[in-house]
Design a protein around this motif. Structure first.
Motif, PDB file in Angstrom:
ATOM      1  N   GLY A 127       0.911  -1.189  -0.104  1.00 11.82           N
ATOM      2  CA  GLY A 127       0.068  -0.215  -0.026  1.00 11.82           C
ATOM      3  C   GLY A 127       0.921   1.295  -0.289  1.00 11.82           C
ATOM      4  O   GLY A 127       0.599   2.273  -0.604  1.00 11.82           O
ATOM      5  N   ASP A 128       2.047   1.297   0.544  1.00 11.43           N
ATOM      6  CA  ASP A 128       2.820   2.541   0.965  1.00 11.43           C
ATOM      7  C   ASP A 128       3.496   2.735  -0.533  1.00 11.43           C
ATOM      8  O   ASP A 128       3.448   4.015  -0.944  1.00 11.43           O
ATOM      9  CB  ASP A 128       4.016   2.243   1.769  1.00 11.43           C
ATOM     10  CG  ASP A 128       4.822   1.233   1.487  1.00 11.43           C
ATOM     11  OD1 ASP A 128       4.347   0.201   1.054  1.00 11.43           O
ATOM     12  OD2 ASP A 128       6.060   1.322   1.580  1.00 11.43           O
ATOM     13  N   VAL A 129       3.599   1.789  -1.431  1.00 10.92           N
ATOM     14  CA  VAL A 129       4.072   2.004  -2.772  1.00 10.92           C
ATOM     15  C   VAL A 129       2.669   2.522  -3.605  1.00 10.92           C
ATOM     16  O   VAL A 129       3.111   3.385  -4.572  1.00 10.92           O
ATOM     17  CB  VAL A 129       4.663   0.722  -3.442  1.00 10.92           C
ATOM     18  CG1 VAL A 129       5.086   1.000  -4.839  1.00 10.92           C
ATOM     19  CG2 VAL A 129       5.894   0.429  -2.621  1.00 10.92           C
ATOM     20  N   ILE A 130       1.677   1.951  -3.610  1.00  9.80           N
ATOM     21  CA  ILE A 130       0.662   2.596  -4.447  1.00  9.80           C
ATOM     22  C   ILE A 130       0.390   3.855  -3.898  1.00  9.80           C
ATOM     23  O   ILE A 130       0.272   4.774  -4.736  1.00  9.80           O
ATOM     24  CB  ILE A 130      -0.499   1.766  -4.020  1.00  9.80           C
ATOM     25  CG1 ILE A 130      -0.370   0.352  -4.608  1.00  9.80           C
ATOM     26  CG2 ILE A 130      -1.846   2.277  -4.839  1.00  9.80           C
ATOM     27  CD1 ILE A 130      -1.453  -0.697  -4.235  1.00  9.80           C
ATOM     28  N   VAL A 131       0.171   4.316  -2.663  1.00  5.96           N
ATOM     29  CA  VAL A 131      -0.299   5.760  -2.351  1.00  5.96           C
ATOM     30  C   VAL A 131       0.935   6.767  -2.779  1.00  5.96           C
ATOM     31  O   VAL A 131       0.715   7.816  -3.062  1.00  5.96           O
ATOM     32  CB  VAL A 131      -0.689   5.912  -0.853  1.00  5.96           C
ATOM     33  CG1 VAL A 131      -1.724   5.232  -0.565  1.00  5.96           C
ATOM     34  CG2 VAL A 131       0.582   5.650   0.165  1.00  5.96           C
ATOM     35  N   PHE A 132       2.072   6.455  -2.716  1.00  9.46           N
ATOM     36  CA  PHE A 132       3.364   7.241  -3.216  1.00  9.46           C
ATOM     37  C   PHE A 132       3.289   7.446  -4.553  1.00  9.46           C
ATOM     38  O   PHE A 132       3.244   8.633  -5.031  1.00  9.46           O
ATOM     39  CB  PHE A 132       4.702   6.332  -2.687  1.00  9.46           C
ATOM     40  CG  PHE A 132       5.762   7.067  -3.545  1.00  9.46           C
ATOM     41  CD1 PHE A 132       6.423   8.173  -2.999  1.00  9.46           C
ATOM     42  CD2 PHE A 132       6.405   6.376  -4.688  1.00  9.46           C
ATOM     43  CE1 PHE A 132       7.417   8.837  -3.667  1.00  9.46           C
ATOM     44  CE2 PHE A 132       7.529   7.155  -5.229  1.00  9.46           C
ATOM     45  CZ  PHE A 132       7.962   8.528  -4.596  1.00  9.46           C
ATOM     46  N   HIS A 133       2.766   6.433  -5.610  1.00 10.87           N
ATOM     47  CA  HIS A 133       2.745   6.733  -6.989  1.00 10.87           C
ATOM     48  C   HIS A 133       1.583   7.791  -7.097  1.00 10.87           C
ATOM     49  O   HIS A 133       1.709   8.264  -8.142  1.00 10.87           O
ATOM     50  CB  HIS A 133       2.756   5.366  -7.830  1.00 10.87           C
ATOM     51  CG  HIS A 133       4.031   4.805  -7.902  1.00 10.87           C
ATOM     52  ND1 HIS A 133       5.243   5.414  -8.730  1.00 10.87           N
ATOM     53  CD2 HIS A 133       4.740   3.590  -7.343  1.00 10.87           C
ATOM     54  CE1 HIS A 133       6.204   4.703  -8.728  1.00 10.87           C
ATOM     55  NE2 HIS A 133       5.941   3.775  -7.674  1.00 10.87           N
ATOM     56  N   CYS A 134       0.357   7.585  -6.385  1.00 10.61           N
ATOM     57  CA  CYS A 134      -0.628   8.384  -6.509  1.00 10.61           C
ATOM     58  C   CYS A 134      -0.058   9.768  -6.315  1.00 10.61           C
ATOM     59  O   CYS A 134      -0.626  10.659  -7.062  1.00 10.61           O
ATOM     60  CB  CYS A 134      -1.845   7.981  -5.490  1.00 10.61           C
ATOM     61  SG  CYS A 134      -2.681   6.494  -6.086  1.00 10.61           S
ATOM     62  N   GLN A 135       0.704  10.108  -5.186  1.00  7.76           N
ATOM     63  CA  GLN A 135       0.899  11.445  -5.189  1.00  7.76           C
ATOM     64  C   GLN A 135       2.019  11.908  -6.061  1.00  7.76           C
ATOM     65  O   GLN A 135       1.885  13.029  -6.469  1.00  7.76           O
ATOM     66  CB  GLN A 135       1.863  11.414  -3.575  1.00  7.76           C
ATOM     67  CG  GLN A 135       2.434  12.553  -2.914  1.00  7.76           C
ATOM     68  CD  GLN A 135       3.400  13.161  -3.837  1.00  7.76           C
ATOM     69  OE1 GLN A 135       4.402  12.471  -4.304  1.00  7.76           O
ATOM     70  NE2 GLN A 135       3.994  14.593  -3.865  1.00  7.76           N
ATOM     71  N   GLN A 136       2.688  10.977  -6.693  1.00  8.84           N
ATOM     72  CA  GLN A 136       3.871  11.228  -7.438  1.00  8.84           C
ATOM     73  C   GLN A 136       3.193  11.753  -8.984  1.00  8.84           C
ATOM     74  O   GLN A 136       3.479  12.684  -9.646  1.00  8.84           O
ATOM     75  CB  GLN A 136       4.696  10.416  -7.837  1.00  8.84           C
ATOM     76  CG  GLN A 136       6.080  10.126  -6.922  1.00  8.84           C
ATOM     77  CD  GLN A 136       6.618  10.978  -6.763  1.00  8.84           C
ATOM     78  OE1 GLN A 136       7.643  11.232  -7.779  1.00  8.84           O
ATOM     79  NE2 GLN A 136       6.868  12.109  -5.957  1.00  8.84           N
ATOM     80  N   LEU A 137       1.797  10.812  -9.341  1.00  9.02           N
ATOM     81  CA  LEU A 137       1.174  11.400 -10.555  1.00  9.02           C
ATOM     82  C   LEU A 137       0.759  12.629 -10.203  1.00  9.02           C
ATOM     83  O   LEU A 137       0.796  13.613 -11.378  1.00  9.02           O
ATOM     84  CB  LEU A 137       0.084  10.433 -10.523  1.00  9.02           C
ATOM     85  CG  LEU A 137      -1.136  10.695 -11.488  1.00  9.02           C
ATOM     86  CD1 LEU A 137      -1.489   9.577 -12.253  1.00  9.02           C
ATOM     87  CD2 LEU A 137      -2.136  11.466 -10.933  1.00  9.02           C
ATOM     88  N   ALA A 138       0.187  13.097  -9.283  1.00  7.61           N
ATOM     89  CA  ALA A 138      -0.602  14.453  -8.856  1.00  7.61           C
ATOM     90  C   ALA A 138       0.556  15.362  -9.014  1.00  7.61           C
ATOM     91  O   ALA A 138       0.454  16.477  -9.546  1.00  7.61           O
ATOM     92  CB  ALA A 138      -1.035  14.447  -7.469  1.00  7.61           C
ATOM     93  N   GLU A 139       1.827  15.033  -8.317  1.00  4.02           N
ATOM     94  CA  GLU A 139       2.944  16.051  -8.247  1.00  4.02           C
ATOM     95  C   GLU A 139       3.332  16.422  -9.624  1.00  4.02           C
ATOM     96  O   GLU A 139       3.632  17.385 -10.338  1.00  4.02           O
ATOM     97  CB  GLU A 139       4.168  15.641  -7.589  1.00  4.02           C
ATOM     98  CG  GLU A 139       5.244  16.390  -7.600  1.00  4.02           C
ATOM     99  CD  GLU A 139       6.666  16.004  -6.637  1.00  4.02           C
ATOM    100  OE1 GLU A 139       7.631  16.325  -6.981  1.00  4.02           O
ATOM    101  OE2 GLU A 139       6.299  15.066  -5.649  1.00  4.02           O
ATOM    102  N   LYS A 140       3.456  15.370 -10.638  1.00  8.33           N
ATOM    103  CA  LYS A 140       4.013  15.547 -11.995  1.00  8.33           C
ATOM    104  C   LYS A 140       3.144  16.227 -12.955  1.00  8.33           C
ATOM    105  O   LYS A 140       3.547  16.812 -13.933  1.00  8.33           O
ATOM    106  CB  LYS A 140       4.460  14.061 -12.577  1.00  8.33           C
ATOM    107  CG  LYS A 140       5.708  13.821 -11.755  1.00  8.33           C
ATOM    108  CD  LYS A 140       6.166  12.315 -12.013  1.00  8.33           C
ATOM    109  CE  LYS A 140       7.389  11.964 -11.168  1.00  8.33           C
ATOM    110  NZ  LYS A 140       7.521  10.264 -10.808  1.00  8.33           N
TER     111      LYS A 140
END
Length: 130
Positions: free
Chosen positions: A30-43
């Motif tokens: 789950g930590d990797v999934i939420v991290f990539h969700c944040q990264q999508l928003a940031e990018k």
């Protein structure tokens, strides 16, 4: 500048692909999934700023980036809750001393935030839905 903006969008889409792959797999962290969700928003935010020829702050703070993007498109404020929800996932999941398990509800919420943000920016940037 056009190439740079497109590179940010491609990186955001790679995060989206990673999220989808992880969600389709059993026992994905789950930590990797939420991290990539944040990264999508940031990018997506950074791509939007670059397209509008705005200097980028070297930050992972989605609310700070959103504030800059609002100058070009005030409607982005409707995503404030989503950016706020994802904001902590930029740093906390990266470090072992901050590690914690994320609940299914938290992961699903992060996914919904990422979907809304992705949809919003693809529409703003006149990109086809994939």
């Amino acid at each position: 500048m056009e190439t740079n903006y497109r590179e940010w969008i491609q990186k955001a889409e790679n995060d989206w692909k990673a999220v989808k792959i992880l969600c389709d797999s059993k026992n994905s962290p789950g930590d990797v999934i939420v991290f990539h969700c944040q990264q999508l928003a940031e990018k997506y935010l950074k791509g939007f700023l670059v397209k509008n020829i705005s200097p980028l702050n070297k930050t992972h703070d989605l609310l700070m980036l959103m504030s800059g993007a609002e100058k070009f498109e005030p409607s982005i404020n409707m995503l404030r809750k989503d950016f706020n929800e994802l904001n902590d996932y930029s740093v906390i999941p990266r470090y072992p001393d901050e590690f914690r398990e994320y609940s299914l509800v938290e992961i699903e919420n992060a996914l919904e935030c990422a979907k809304r943000i992705r949809h919003y920016f693809r529409k703003q940037l006149e990109l086809k839905e994939k």
